[in-house]
Design an enzyme around this catalytic site. Structure first.
Site, short mmCIF file in Angstrom:
data_model
loop_
_atom_site.label_atom_id
_atom_site.label_comp_id
_atom_site.label_asym_id
_atom_site.label_seq_id
_atom_site.Cartn_x
_atom_site.Cartn_y
_atom_site.Cartn_z
N SER A 121 25.39 5.11 -3.02
CA SER A 121 24.53 5.98 -1.80
C SER A 121 25.43 6.15 -0.69
O SER A 121 25.01 6.89 0.28
CB SER A 121 23.16 4.88 -1.45
OG SER A 121 23.83 3.71 -0.88
N HIS A 142 23.98 10.87 -6.90
CA HIS A 142 23.12 9.93 -6.13
C HIS A 142 21.83 10.19 -6.42
O HIS A 142 21.35 11.34 -5.67
CB HIS A 142 23.54 9.65 -4.68
CG HIS A 142 22.88 8.97 -3.83
ND1 HIS A 142 22.22 9.29 -2.60
CD2 HIS A 142 22.12 7.74 -4.32
CE1 HIS A 142 21.60 8.21 -2.16
NE2 HIS A 142 21.54 7.34 -3.07
N GLU A 154 22.15 14.19 -5.36
CA GLU A 154 23.26 14.52 -4.24
C GLU A 154 24.48 14.47 -5.38
O GLU A 154 24.98 13.38 -5.84
CB GLU A 154 23.79 13.44 -3.16
CG GLU A 154 22.65 13.49 -1.89
CD GLU A 154 22.66 12.66 -0.89
OE1 GLU A 154 22.80 12.93 0.45
OE2 GLU A 154 23.05 11.31 -1.09
N ASN A 192 21.88 9.70 3.96
CA ASN A 192 21.75 8.65 4.44
C ASN A 192 22.52 8.54 5.96
O ASN A 192 22.61 7.62 6.69
CB ASN A 192 22.46 7.69 3.49
CG ASN A 192 21.59 6.80 2.66
OD1 ASN A 192 20.45 6.41 3.03
ND2 ASN A 192 22.11 6.77 1.25
#
Length: 484
Positions: A121, A142, A154, A192
Site C-alpha cells: 500500500s 494495490h 492502483e 494513501n
C-alpha cells in the site's frame, strides 16, 4: 505485450491474499495460493468457501458457480510450485526486505515472461525490484480491502517498469471487473497519500480540544458528505494499520510536516487500543456510537436579515461568513462587529463557530436562522478553517501536488479518491467547483495562523488561482513552427 495471464500465483494467505485469490478465481483464472505458513493456505480457502456459501444462500451466485470458483483454487506449499505462474501477486508482510528476498527467489523459479506484482500500500516498487535482473517486469497491483468488494486497483509503475506491463495489468484488472488507475511509485501512491489530511486534520482538531470525537466525525460525514467520519474510520481500519501507513508516508517524504503523525494516535497504538478489532480505540465499541444532537431548537424570534449585493449576510447585526481560515474572533476584532463563521456543508448538518466577543443572544439568532433553513446546527470552538473546509482544502492541495509532480493524471486521481475511499467528489473537480482562489486563501490564512509549513499551498494551486482570478482564456489553436 502478447502475454495471456492464465495462471495467477497469490502469495499470502491473509485477508488481502485470500480476497485477491477469490477475485482472480471468479474470473476463471487458475489460482495458486501460497503462504509460508501452510495452515494459512488451508484457512484462506476455507474462508473463501464460506463466503461463497453465503453468496449462494443470498442468491448472488449458483451452486455450480461456487464449485467452479473453488475448482480454480490450488493450494501451494512450496515456492517451486509457482513456477508456471504467468502473474504473481504478492500480499505478504509490509517489509521491503522480505519482499525483495521473495521476488529474488521467484525470479529464479518462474518463467522470464512472468510478471511480478506487489499489493503493497505504500512501499516503493522501485526499491522492491532494485536487485532483480529484470526489474522491468515488476509493478504494484494495490487492491483495496475487502478485495472482492472494492472496485479500485492502483497499478503502480516503478522507475524500471515496462510500460507494456502497466497497460497489460490495467487491462487485466479491468477484465476482472475492477477500476484501474495508473500512478508512479511514490510514498502512498494516490489514495494513501491524498487521504492523509482527512485523518491528520481530525487528529489535530481532537488534540486541540476543538470538539468531541463524535462531533468531528459528524462534521465530516453529515456536513462534508464523506462516507464515514475519519476517527471512526481509523478505528475500523485499525489504529496500528492507519498509523503505520501515516508514518510510512511521513518518512517517505523526508518528514514533511504535511504528513506529520499524531501523538494521540501513537498513544492509542501503544496502549493496544487499536479500534474495533480490540474493542476500544477512539471509541468504546462495546457501547452504542455517540450521537450528535446539535444545538437545541432556539425559541422563535423575528430576525432582521440583510444580504448585500455581493452576497454578504448579516443577521441581527451579526456578520455571518463562510470560513476562509481565520477565526471568528479575529474577524470580529478587525471589523468591530459580532461574527459567526460557517463551514462547508453538503448535507443537513452545518458547523458554526462564534466570536468570543459575541453575546449569547447574537449567536442564538444565527443558530435560529440556520435551523429555519432545515439544518442541524453544531457549534464548535472558534477554530480557523473549522472542520470540513480545512480538511477539504488540504485534500485538494495534496491532490494538486500529486498532479503537478506527475504521479497520476487528474482523471485517475479523482477516480481513485471517489472509488477507493468513497469521497463525495474527486478532489480536483471539487477544487474547481469550490474555487481555486478560495482554497488558496484558506490555506494561506492557516499557514499564517500556525506559522507552519504543513499548510503551504502547492505551486499549482497558486497558478490555478491566478488564472481563475484573471479568467485568462485557454489557447485552443495549435501553432505549427517550420524550421528552415
Amino acid at each position: 505485450m502478447t502475454i495471456t495471464l492464465h495462471t495467477v500465483a497469490v502469495i499470502g494467505g491473509g485477508t488481502m491474499g485470500a480476497g485477491i485469490a477469490e477475485v482472480a478465481a471468479q474470473q476463471g483464472k487458475r489460482v495458486k495460493l501460497y503462504d509460508i505458513n501452510p495452515a494459512a493456505v488451508t484457512g484462506a480457502i476455507e474462508g473463501i468457501a464460506k463466503r461463497l456459501d453465503s453468496r449462494v444462500q443470498r442468491g448472488k451466485i449458483s451452486a455450480s458457480q461456487r464449485e467452479a470458483i473453488l475448482a480454480c483454487l490450488v493450494p501451494a506449499y512450496q515456492l517451486s510450485e509457482l513456477s508456471d505462474a504467468d502473474l504473481v501477486i504478492e500480499a505478504a508482510a509490509e517489509n521491503c526486505e522480505i519482499k525483495q528476498q521473495l521476488f529474488a527467489k521467484l525470479e529464479a523459479i518462474c518463467s522470464e515472461k512472468a510478471i511480478f506484482t506487489s499489493n503493497t500500500s505504500s512501499l516503493s516498487i522501485t526499491e522492491i525490484a532494485r536487485h532483480l535482473t529484470s526489474p522491468q517486469r515488476v509493478a504494484g497491483l494495490h487492491f483495496f480491502n475487502p478485495a472482492p468488494v472494492m472496485k479500485l486497483v492502483e497499478v503502480v509503475r516503478g522507475i524500471e517498469t515496462d510500460e507494456a506491463v502497466i497497460q497489460l495489468l490495467a487491462d487485466e484488472v479491468r477484465g476482472w471487473g475492477k477500476q484501474p488507475v495508473i500512478c508512479h511509485s511514490t510514498p502512498g501512491f494516490i489514495v494513501n497519500r491524498v487521504a492523509r489530511p482527512f485523518y491528520g486534520e481530525a487528529w489535530r482538531a481532537l488534540e486541540d480540544r476543538v470538539a468531541a470525537p463524535e462531533v468531528i466525525d459528524s462534521a465530516l460525514k453529515d456536513a462534508g458528505g464523506f462516507a464515514m467520519g475519519p476517527l471512526a474510520l481509523t478505528d475500523l481500519i485499525g489504529q496500528d494499520v492507519n498509523f503505520a501507513v501515516t508514518c510510512s508516508v511521513y518518512h517517505g517524504f523526508w518528514q514533511d510536516r504535511r504528513f506529520l503523525p499524531s501523538l494521540t494516535q501513537q498513544s492509542l497504538v501503544s496502549a493496544g487500543r487499536l479500534g474495533k478489532k480490540s474493542g476500544r480505540g477512539v471509541y468504546d465499541w462495546s457501547l452504542p456510537h455517540p450521537e450528535v444532537i446539535g444545538e437545541k431548537t432556539v425559541a422563535s424570534r423575528v430576525l432582521k436579515v440583510n444580504r448585500s449585493p455581493a452576497g454578504r449576510l448579516e443577521i441581527d447585526g451579526v456578520s455571518v461568513v463562510p470560513t476562509e481560515g481565520e477565526t471568528a474572533t479575529c474577524l470580529a476584532v478587525r471589523h468591530q462587529q459580532p461574527v459567526v463563521v460557517y463551514d462547508l456543508s453538503l448535507g443537513s448538518t452545518i458547523v458554526l463557530a462564534a466570536s468570543s466577543t459575541n453575546t449569547r443572544q447574537q449567536t442564538e439568532s444565527v443558530v435560529y436562522y440556520f435551523q429555519q433553513q432545515g439544518k442541524k446546527v453544531v457549534m464548535i470552538t472558534d477554530y480557523p478553517g473549522l472542520l470540513v473546509s480545512r480538511t477539504v482544502a488540504m485534500i485538494i492541495n495534496e491532490a494538486l501536488d500529486a498532479l503537478q509532480k506527475g504521479i497520476a493524471s487528474a482523471e485517475d486521481i479523482d477516480i481513485a479518491m471517489q472509488t477507493g475511499v468513497n469521497y463525495p467528489k474527486g478532489p480536483l473537480a471539487w477544487g474547481a467547483e469550490w474555487g481555486w482562489g478560495r482554497v488558496l486563501t484558506l490555506l494561506e490564512n492557516l499557514q499564517h495562523y500556525y506559522g507552519e509549513e504543513r499548510y503551504r499551498p502547492c505551486p499549482l494551486l497558486r497558478q490555478k488561482a491566478l488564472l481563475a482570478h484573471y479568467a485568462m482564456p485557454r489557447v485552443t489553436e495549435s501553432v505549427e513552427v517550420s524550421h528552415v
